[in-house]
Design a protein around this motif. Structure first.
Motif, PDB file in Angstrom:
ATOM      1  N   GLU A   1       7.866  14.195  -5.175  1.00 18.53           N
ATOM      2  CA  GLU A   1       8.180  12.881  -4.599  1.00 18.53           C
ATOM      3  C   GLU A   1       6.892  12.117  -4.271  1.00 18.53           C
ATOM      4  O   GLU A   1       6.820  10.913  -4.490  1.00 18.53           O
ATOM      5  N   ALA A   2       5.892  12.851  -3.780  1.00 14.07           N
ATOM      6  CA  ALA A   2       4.606  12.218  -3.474  1.00 14.07           C
ATOM      7  C   ALA A   2       3.937  11.718  -4.752  1.00 14.07           C
ATOM      8  O   ALA A   2       3.350  10.626  -4.774  1.00 14.07           O
ATOM      9  N   VAL A   3       4.014  12.508  -5.806  1.00 21.24           N
ATOM     10  CA  VAL A   3       3.453  12.100  -7.093  1.00 21.24           C
ATOM     11  C   VAL A   3       4.167  10.846  -7.599  1.00 21.24           C
ATOM     12  O   VAL A   3       3.519   9.899  -8.084  1.00 21.24           O
ATOM     13  N   LYS A   4       5.460  10.816  -7.482  1.00 25.21           N
ATOM     14  CA  LYS A   4       6.253   9.666  -7.937  1.00 25.21           C
ATOM     15  C   LYS A   4       5.835   8.392  -7.208  1.00 25.21           C
ATOM     16  O   LYS A   4       5.646   7.341  -7.819  1.00 25.21           O
ATOM     17  N   LYS A   5       5.671   8.510  -5.876  1.00 25.15           N
ATOM     18  CA  LYS A   5       5.278   7.341  -5.085  1.00 25.15           C
ATOM     19  C   LYS A   5       3.841   6.921  -5.404  1.00 25.15           C
ATOM     20  O   LYS A   5       3.529   5.729  -5.439  1.00 25.15           O
ATOM     21  N   GLY A   6       2.972   7.916  -5.619  1.00 25.23           N
ATOM     22  CA  GLY A   6       1.597   7.606  -5.971  1.00 25.23           C
ATOM     23  C   GLY A   6       1.513   6.876  -7.303  1.00 25.23           C
ATOM     24  O   GLY A   6       0.766   5.902  -7.448  1.00 25.23           O
ATOM     25  N   LEU A   7       2.279   7.331  -8.290  1.00 23.67           N
ATOM     26  CA  LEU A   7       2.294   6.680  -9.601  1.00 23.67           C
ATOM     27  C   LEU A   7       2.851   5.262  -9.509  1.00 23.67           C
ATOM     28  O   LEU A   7       2.376   4.351 -10.199  1.00 23.67           O
TER      29      LEU A   7
ATOM     30  N   THR B   1      -5.102  10.263 -15.557  1.00 22.72           N
ATOM     31  CA  THR B   1      -3.980  10.741 -14.734  1.00 22.72           C
ATOM     32  C   THR B   1      -2.688  10.765 -15.541  1.00 22.72           C
ATOM     33  O   THR B   1      -1.929  11.747 -15.513  1.00 22.72           O
ATOM     34  N   LEU B   2      -2.426   9.693 -16.265  1.00 24.00           N
ATOM     35  CA  LEU B   2      -1.203   9.628 -17.063  1.00 24.00           C
ATOM     36  C   LEU B   2      -1.193  10.703 -18.139  1.00 24.00           C
ATOM     37  O   LEU B   2      -0.161  11.356 -18.371  1.00 24.00           O
TER      38      LEU B   2
ATOM     39  N   ARG C   1       0.930   1.966 -10.694  1.00 22.61           N
ATOM     40  CA  ARG C   1       1.541   1.032 -11.655  1.00 22.61           C
ATOM     41  C   ARG C   1       1.472  -0.400 -11.140  1.00 22.61           C
ATOM     42  O   ARG C   1       1.260  -1.343 -11.928  1.00 22.61           O
ATOM     43  N   ARG C   2       1.611  -0.574  -9.844  1.00 22.24           N
ATOM     44  CA  ARG C   2       1.587  -1.922  -9.275  1.00 22.24           C
ATOM     45  C   ARG C   2       0.199  -2.563  -9.327  1.00 22.24           C
ATOM     46  O   ARG C   2       0.072  -3.777  -9.117  1.00 22.24           O
ATOM     47  N   GLN C   3      -0.821  -1.773  -9.614  1.00 22.84           N
ATOM     48  CA  GLN C   3      -2.181  -2.313  -9.668  1.00 22.84           C
ATOM     49  C   GLN C   3      -2.572  -2.783 -11.066  1.00 22.84           C
ATOM     50  O   GLN C   3      -3.701  -3.225 -11.279  1.00 22.84           O
ATOM     51  N   GLN C   4      -1.647  -2.693 -12.024  1.00 23.39           N
ATOM     52  CA  GLN C   4      -1.982  -3.107 -13.383  1.00 23.39           C
ATOM     53  C   GLN C   4      -2.105  -4.621 -13.479  1.00 23.39           C
ATOM     54  O   GLN C   4      -1.289  -5.358 -12.918  1.00 23.39           O
ATOM     55  N   ARG C   5      -3.123  -5.073 -14.214  1.00 20.24           N
ATOM     56  CA  ARG C   5      -3.384  -6.486 -14.394  1.00 20.24           C
ATOM     57  C   ARG C   5      -2.873  -6.967 -15.747  1.00 20.24           C
ATOM     58  O   ARG C   5      -2.503  -6.167 -16.605  1.00 20.24           O
ATOM     59  N   ALA C   6      -2.908  -8.272 -15.919  1.00 24.55           N
ATOM     60  CA  ALA C   6      -2.354  -8.865 -17.143  1.00 24.55           C
ATOM     61  C   ALA C   6      -3.050  -8.354 -18.402  1.00 24.55           C
ATOM     62  O   ALA C   6      -2.411  -8.220 -19.457  1.00 24.55           O
ATOM     63  N   ASP C   7      -4.361  -8.066 -18.316  1.00 26.79           N
ATOM     64  CA  ASP C   7      -5.091  -7.616 -19.510  1.00 26.79           C
ATOM     65  C   ASP C   7      -4.900  -6.127 -19.792  1.00 26.79           C
ATOM     66  O   ASP C   7      -5.514  -5.576 -20.705  1.00 26.79           O
ATOM     67  N   GLY C   8      -4.024  -5.466 -19.021  1.00 26.34           N
ATOM     68  CA  GLY C   8      -3.741  -4.047 -19.229  1.00 26.34           C
ATOM     69  C   GLY C   8      -4.556  -3.135 -18.347  1.00 26.34           C
ATOM     70  O   GLY C   8      -4.255  -1.942 -18.234  1.00 26.34           O
TER      71      GLY C   8
ATOM     72  N   ASP D   1       0.805  -1.218   0.000  1.00 22.68           N
ATOM     73  CA  ASP D   1       0.000   0.000   0.000  1.00 22.68           C
ATOM     74  C   ASP D   1       0.842   1.274   0.000  1.00 22.68           C
ATOM     75  O   ASP D   1       0.291   2.376  -0.065  1.00 22.68           O
ATOM     76  N   TYR D   2       2.132   1.138   0.062  1.00 15.47           N
ATOM     77  CA  TYR D   2       3.023   2.296   0.171  1.00 15.47           C
ATOM     78  C   TYR D   2       2.848   3.248  -1.021  1.00 15.47           C
ATOM     79  O   TYR D   2       2.880   2.831  -2.174  1.00 15.47           O
ATOM     80  N   GLY D   3       2.625   4.532  -0.713  1.00 10.06           N
ATOM     81  CA  GLY D   3       2.483   5.546  -1.743  1.00 10.06           C
ATOM     82  C   GLY D   3       1.040   5.840  -2.124  1.00 10.06           C
ATOM     83  O   GLY D   3       0.784   6.752  -2.909  1.00 10.06           O
TER      84      GLY D   3
END
Length: 526
Positions: free
Chosen positions: A231-237, A267-268, A241-248, A191-193
């Motif tokens: 830095e907060a934006v970087k951690k949030g992104l 957001t991107l 990114r870690r929540q992306q699934r195999a189907d995109g 959950d970090y970020g």
């Protein structure tokens, strides 16, 4: 607490309308020649159907101020969106006035959504009043009374003020402090970020809130001069990114992937990052997911299948407009079809096109004289009635009912299964006692009347039959006479100038469009 958080994204489905949405045109697979229909078109149609049926509902899962804000960016003719004699613009304006009158009790998120809608309406006085109401309520705890769930109103309010270009009008120091202090940075775990809420010692990351926080911070530091914010934006992104699934797609926990993916895309794009560059372990991007996995066979989107899904899909499409493989196609008009000018069905088709209900072929034609098949008719009926998607048992019944079920193409399978379940279609008896659907066969005028009569009696009850005084009434099949009497009694179908009905004549796209258009108007008056 967690269930309360998840309910933000899983609001119950608002019933779809039995209205003009019937003429979506033939459902087609990506590789099959047919009516051109973009993802954004389909999302707008879903919202149109919902407003015509339910009117304005000022919530995420309704066509209200926020949906109007998104729709106003899509170059649609919203003046044609009328429910109970009330236009969408008028309904939204009145809702904004009511919220402003009780600004001390309304949620900050609601006031901020009203503000961007007021801007879209050109109601500058209302927008100014809403801004003042939010400024008056701002403290070091945001705009709401402190509480574990207040972040779900505060964060979207900050983000919407940024979207409206007004975030500099509030106390930006308090805004920065509020957002930065609520980022989860306790431990280097999954959950970090992120941003979310806590229930005792348990923390729940929330995808939408995280995306909103990243965008709000961008609005607060567009020149990227504040190291702490960047830095907060970087951690949030990184968390996103870690929540992306195999189907995109993107999804956190039990969230609806359509909503989370749309949040990621927008957001991107805001941060100048190409969403197509964020690929999963299988090489799929969020754009790939939106194109291939966001929509359902019944015209809805995502796992919630509600208005919120459609609004967020349209939002993502607008953000991606101009990209390679763009999802939003320009609206056309009937006059733009070179084969419709002066055609007897031009007015009806024009009405449908102006509201995003029907499109033409890629070569700029509508092809009004093309014949309509049983597959296409079944698909139009299902879109008209929107009775719910096909279940596994529905598909199983389809396989048992029709000998040629395996020949039904993928683009039509669910629609035919639903139409069978609802009693709207029947098979053709064979000498061996089996039934076949024969979906590729054209529909006759007698068959279309039968289809329409089933829908009328299903929705309107028993109808007194009109006497069949056509010159060729004797040639109308016995099995179709009652249906023709029902359809004619309600003014949905009629005869030709020479007083013939021509029961065996194959139905054209123009005839089908006009008939279903009349049927939609009839059902909308119920």
């Amino acid at each position: 607490m967690k269930s309360m958080r998840l309910n933000r994204l899983r609001i119950a489905l608002v019933a779809m309308a039995c209205c003009l949405a019937c003429i979506l045109g033939p459902a087609v697979s990506p590789g099959r020649a047919g009516v051109s229909s973009s993802l954004a078109d389909r999302a707008a149609r879903f919202l149109y159907r919902d407003y015509i049926k339910n009117g304005m509902i000022n919530a995420d899962a309704g066509v209200g101020a926020y949906a109007f804000h998104i729709l106003s960016q899509a170059a649609l003719d919203l003046s044609a969106w009328v429910h109970g004699g009330i236009s969408l613009q008028h309904a939204v304006t009145e809702a904004i006035k009511e919220d402003l009158a009780r600004a001390d009790k309304a949620q900050a998120k609601t006031l901020a959504q009203d503000l961007v809608a007021a801007q879209a309406l050109g109601q500058n006085d209302l927008a100014a009043g809403l801004l003042q109401a939010l400024k008056k309520r701002q403290t070091d705890g945001g705009f709401e009374d402190p509480g574990p769930l207040s972040i779900y109103s505060n964060m979207p309010a900050f983000e919407l003020l940024g979207r409206a270009g007004l975030i500099g009008q509030i106390d930006t120091a308090l805004a920065k402090s509020y957002i930065l202090e609520r980022q989860y940075l306790g431990t280097q775990d999954t959950d970090y970020g992120s941003w979310g809420s806590a229930d005792g010692d348990q923390y729940y990351a929330d995808f939408m809130t995280t995306a909103e926080a990243v965008r709000a911070l961008h609005y607060l530091d567009p020149q990227k001069e504040d190291a702490r914010i960047q830095e907060a934006v970087k951690k949030g992104l990184a968390w996103i990114r870690r929540q992306q699934r195999a189907d995109g797609s993107f999804a956190s926990g039990w969230d609806d992937p359509v909503v989370d993916t749309a949040e990621a895309v927008v957001t991107l794009k805001l941060l100048g990052i190409d969403p197509a560059a964020w690929r999963s372990s299988t090489g799929k991007s969020p754009v790939d997911y939106l194109i291939s996995g966001a929509s359902n066979a019944d015209g809805s989107f995502g796992t919630s299948r509600n208005t919120m899904d459609a609004t967020w899909v349209l939002w993502a499409c607008l953000a991606l407009e101009g990209e390679t493989g763009r999802l939003l196609e320009p609206q056309t008009s009937a006059a733009g079809f070179r084969d419709m000018k002066g055609h007897w069905a031009e007015n009806a088709v024009c009405r449908l096109v102006q509201t995003g209900i029907v499109s033409g072929f890629p070569d700029g034609t509508f092809r009004p004289e093309n014949e309509v098949t049983r597959y296409e008719t079944a698909s139009m009926m299902v879109r008209l009635l929107a009775p719910g998607p096909a279940s596994r048992s529905d598909l199983s019944l389809l396989g048992r009912s029709f000998k040629d079920a395996r020949e039904i193409p993928g683009w039509a399978r669910e629609a035919v299964a639903v139409a069978l379940r609802e009693g709207l279609v029947a098979g053709c008896p064979q000498p061996d006692g089996t039934l076949v659907f024969k979906g590729e066969e054209p529909v006759s005028r007698a068959e279309l009347a039968a289809v329409i009569a089933r829908i009328i009696e299903k929705k309107c009850g028993k109808v007194a039959l009109q006497e069949l005084d056509f010159a060729d009434a004797g040639r109308i099949p016995v099995w179709a006479r009652g249906a023709v009497g029902v359809a004619c009694a309600k003014g949905v179908v009629g005869g030709y100038p020479d007083r013939t009905f021509r029961a065996e004549k194959r139905v054209t796209r123009a005839e089908a469009a006009v008939a279903f258009f009349r049927l939609a108007e009839l059902l909308a008056k119920r």
